[in-house]
Design a protein around this motif. Structure first.
Motif, mmCIF file in Angstrom:
data_model
loop_
_atom_site.group_PDB
_atom_site.id
_atom_site.type_symbol
_atom_site.label_atom_id
_atom_site.label_comp_id
_atom_site.label_asym_id
_atom_site.label_seq_id
_atom_site.Cartn_x
_atom_site.Cartn_y
_atom_site.Cartn_z
ATOM 1 N N ALA A 85 -7.494 -51.309 -17.870
ATOM 2 C CA ALA A 85 -8.599 -51.280 -18.852
ATOM 3 C C ALA A 85 -8.391 -52.382 -19.886
ATOM 4 C CB ALA A 85 -8.646 -49.913 -19.528
ATOM 5 N N ILE A 86 -7.162 -52.532 -20.373
ATOM 6 C CA ILE A 86 -6.859 -53.576 -21.374
ATOM 7 C C ILE A 86 -7.138 -54.960 -20.785
ATOM 8 C CG2 ILE A 86 -4.968 -54.719 -22.639
ATOM 9 C CD1 ILE A 86 -3.802 -51.903 -23.125
ATOM 10 N N ARG A 87 -6.694 -55.158 -19.528
ATOM 11 C CA ARG A 87 -6.903 -56.455 -18.866
ATOM 12 C C ARG A 87 -8.413 -56.790 -18.779
ATOM 13 N NH1 ARG A 87 -8.371 -57.186 -13.995
ATOM 14 N NH2 ARG A 87 -7.876 -55.057 -13.360
ATOM 15 N N LEU A 88 -9.192 -55.789 -18.394
ATOM 16 C CA LEU A 88 -10.624 -56.028 -18.208
ATOM 17 C C LEU A 88 -11.351 -56.269 -19.538
ATOM 18 C CD1 LEU A 88 -12.375 -56.258 -15.738
ATOM 19 C CD2 LEU A 88 -13.058 -53.894 -16.019
ATOM 20 N N TRP A 89 -10.988 -55.459 -20.558
ATOM 21 C CA TRP A 89 -11.631 -55.660 -21.880
ATOM 22 C C TRP A 89 -11.277 -57.031 -22.459
ATOM 23 C CZ3 TRP A 89 -15.806 -53.474 -23.091
ATOM 24 C CH2 TRP A 89 -16.059 -52.136 -22.806
ATOM 25 N N ARG A 90 -10.023 -57.459 -22.203
ATOM 26 C CA ARG A 90 -9.612 -58.793 -22.696
ATOM 27 C C ARG A 90 -10.404 -59.885 -21.990
ATOM 28 N NH1 ARG A 90 -3.177 -59.284 -23.373
ATOM 29 N NH2 ARG A 90 -3.798 -61.407 -23.856
ATOM 30 N N LEU B 215 -7.283 -48.813 -27.106
ATOM 31 C CA LEU B 215 -6.394 -48.788 -25.937
ATOM 32 C C LEU B 215 -4.959 -49.158 -26.308
ATOM 33 C CD1 LEU B 215 -8.797 -50.324 -23.282
ATOM 34 C CD2 LEU B 215 -7.872 -48.018 -23.274
ATOM 35 N N TYR B 216 -4.804 -50.140 -27.228
ATOM 36 C CA TYR B 216 -3.444 -50.496 -27.666
ATOM 37 C C TYR B 216 -2.792 -49.312 -28.367
ATOM 38 C CZ TYR B 216 -4.031 -55.445 -26.457
ATOM 39 O OH TYR B 216 -4.203 -56.610 -25.778
ATOM 40 N N ALA B 217 -3.614 -48.570 -29.138
ATOM 41 C CA ALA B 217 -3.092 -47.385 -29.834
ATOM 42 C C ALA B 217 -2.615 -46.350 -28.827
ATOM 43 C CB ALA B 217 -4.184 -46.802 -30.727
ATOM 44 N N ILE B 218 -3.422 -46.148 -27.778
ATOM 45 C CA ILE B 218 -3.041 -45.173 -26.736
ATOM 46 C C ILE B 218 -1.760 -45.630 -26.047
ATOM 47 C CG2 ILE B 218 -3.738 -44.149 -24.515
ATOM 48 C CD1 ILE B 218 -6.667 -44.368 -25.496
ATOM 49 N N ALA B 219 -1.725 -46.935 -25.732
ATOM 50 C CA ALA B 219 -0.555 -47.470 -25.031
ATOM 51 C C ALA B 219 0.717 -47.343 -25.871
ATOM 52 C CB ALA B 219 -0.806 -48.925 -24.681
ATOM 53 N N LYS B 220 0.569 -47.473 -27.218
ATOM 54 C CA LYS B 220 1.729 -47.334 -28.104
ATOM 55 C C LYS B 220 2.228 -45.893 -28.117
ATOM 56 C CE LYS B 220 1.905 -50.766 -31.749
ATOM 57 N NZ LYS B 220 1.549 -51.049 -33.141
ATOM 58 N N LYS B 221 1.208 -44.971 -28.156
ATOM 59 C CA LYS B 221 1.564 -43.544 -28.203
ATOM 60 C C LYS B 221 2.245 -43.096 -26.930
ATOM 61 C CE LYS B 221 -1.881 -41.579 -31.300
ATOM 62 N NZ LYS B 221 -3.164 -40.869 -31.310
#
Lengths: 239, 258
Positions: A198-203, A225-231
């Motif tokens: 998802a991060i790759r596609l949004w970027r 998504l970065y917040a989710i990935a950090k958590k």
């Protein structure tokens, strides 16, 4: 032949005229069979103003420029969906607009792909989206994009995101998919727990899009998504 | 044959001098701009939009040339009596009319083919796309349609008593001719017998222009277009044009030039 002094040429002319008239009548009847292989059938006006619908159809059919009217009307559909004030009734006329646009221009695929994606994914009107796609598949039986989209929507409806993703991916890889579908794929990655994808596609969307609205949406989604990935770093490791 | 060619050549030159080719330039600019605008506003399928609008532009420019040519030549031939000079020469009225048809048709073909080449060039060279075979067939069908309409327009010119009348008859025939598909559909509905009879008469009297309308169906997978269909269309166009030409010829023979 002297037309002025003799009646004979007129007799010949009348005979030829009758013969060729009968021939053209016979051919005209035959022509209709392949020129119009299917009876004229059109969708009901639905929530649209019947007068506008009738005038539009009359203009399209009598002028002989059905496809041109279809293209111009499609712009009207996009304007309708782009106008935020129509969101008050959840774009209630969108399905009828798309059906009319597809009546006028049945081989124009964006009517089905864009219309079905907007109806099914954004407005949660899955049945209408499916009906529109089915109409598109019947009008364009050789086009795979529509079949892939129908499959993806069916899995989406049953919340089977893992099975939905490959259908969306293939469709986007084939090209000519509406930009909206790329956003849908990115959201589906998130729902399926594939945060990295998802991060790759949004970027990718953020880097390639020209639309300010989409840039804003992509940056917001990336923040989330970065917040989710950090958590959940374990999630990232898994993927 | 030579006399027919001479009239055709004269008509062609006359129409070129009447600045009919400007319509080609105008159509190229207007329809390219419209296609460009629509492709920006619409989503995807830019090539399809260009093709569709290009074909519309080709037909539209052909019709525009036909109608303007009819108006211009009615003025010179009948109002300014230039037809006296032509008919005073050793030429039959039938040869004169046929020569006119070919002269009109050559200028219309020039405009249509010129525009077609421009559209095809734009799609292949600029867009990097491919021109479907049906685009070529569609152009040929358009030329056949224009031949039928040219014959019909010139027949109206022979029958009509004013320039406005000729232009209006031609324009109405074009509109009604495109409505033949719907007349055909109506004939299959439950209607009063008198209405059906009237519709049937209209159906057989007016040209079925939908038979030549491939431009709306160049991406239609259900379209069947084989040799049989070509034969039928060509024969129909010939038979209809011949009937109309004969009517025009008889009217020209009967017409008294005082």
């Amino acid at each position: 032949m002297n037309w002025a002094t003799s009646e004979k040429p007129f007799k010949y002319a009348a005979l030829s005229l009758t013969t060729f008239f009968i021939l053209q009548v016979f051919l005209c009847v035959n022509l209709d069979k392949w020129v119009h292989p299917e009876p004229f059938e059109s969708s009901q006006a639905g929530q649209l103003d019947p007068k506008i619908v009738s005038s539009l159809r009359a203009a399209a059919l009598l002028s002989g420029y059905k496809v041109l009217v279809g293209h111009v009307f499609w712009i009207r559909v996009i304007q309708y969906y782009g106008d935020g004030s129509n969101g008050a009734d959840h774009y209630a006329k969108l399905y009828d607009y798309c059906r009319l646009a597809s009546d006028l221009n049945p081989q124009f695929l964006p009517v089905y792909t864009y219309g079905a994606a907007a109806l099914a994914y954004q407005q949660n009107r899955m049945n209408e989206g499916v009906e529109l796609l089915q109409k598109g598949i019947l009008a364009n039986p050789t086009v795979n994009n529509l079949k892939l989209m129908l499959a993806a929507m069916t899995y989406h409806n049953s919340e089977d995101y893992a099975k939905e993703i490959p259908f969306l991916e293939i469709q986007i890889a084939q090209g000519n998919a509406p930009t909206m579908l790329v956003n849908i794929l990115a959201n589906t990655y998130t729902k399926a727990g594939r945060i990295d994808d998802a991060i790759r596609l949004w970027r990718q969307i953020l880097q390639t899009t020209d639309s300010d609205v989409q840039k804003y949406e992509a940056s917001q989604k990336l923040k989330e998504l970065y917040a989710i990935a950090k958590k959940n770093p374990s999630e990232k490791d898994k993927s | 044959m030579r006399r027919i060619f001479c009239v055709a050549q004269f008509t062609f030159r006359e129409l070129i001098r009447s600045n009919m080719l400007y319509i080609w330039f105008l159509s190229v600019v207007v329809f390219s701009a419209l296609a460009f605008l629509l492709s920006i506003l619409s989503f995807g399928e830019v090539q399809k939009i260009f093709m569709d609008l290009g074909l519309v532009g080709m037909e539209f420019s052909g019709l525009l040339v036909l109608i303007l040519s009819l108006a211009v030549t009615y003025n010179t031939e009948f109002d300014q009596k230039a037809i006296y000079l032509q008919l005073a020469k050793p030429i039959t009225r039938g040869e004169y009319l046929l020569g006119r048809v070919f002269g009109f048709f050559s200028i219309i073909s020039l405009v249509i083919i010129g525009m077609g080449l421009f559209i095809a060039g734009l799609v292949t060279l600029v867009g990097g796309g491919q021109v479907p075979v049906l685009f070529v067939y569609s152009t040929l069908f358009l030329l056949i349609e224009m031949f039928v309409l040219t014959t019909l327009g010139l027949t109206f010119q022979m029958i009509g008593t004013s320039m406005v009348g000729v232009v209006l008859y031609t324009m109405f025939t074009i509109f009604l001719g495109h409505g033949m598909g719907q007349v055909d559909w109506l004939l299959n509905q439950k209607l009063a017998p008198t209405v059906k009879t009237m519709l049937r008469i209209v159906h057989f009297l007016l040209p079925n222009l939908e038979a030549f309308n491939l431009k709306d169906r160049i991406y239609d997978p259900n379209l069947v277009l084989g040799w049989t269909q070509w034969q039928e269309v060509l024969l129909y166009a010939f038979a209809y044009s011949f009937v109309v030409f004969l009517i025009g010829w008889i009217n020209l023979e009967k017409r008294e030039f005082m």
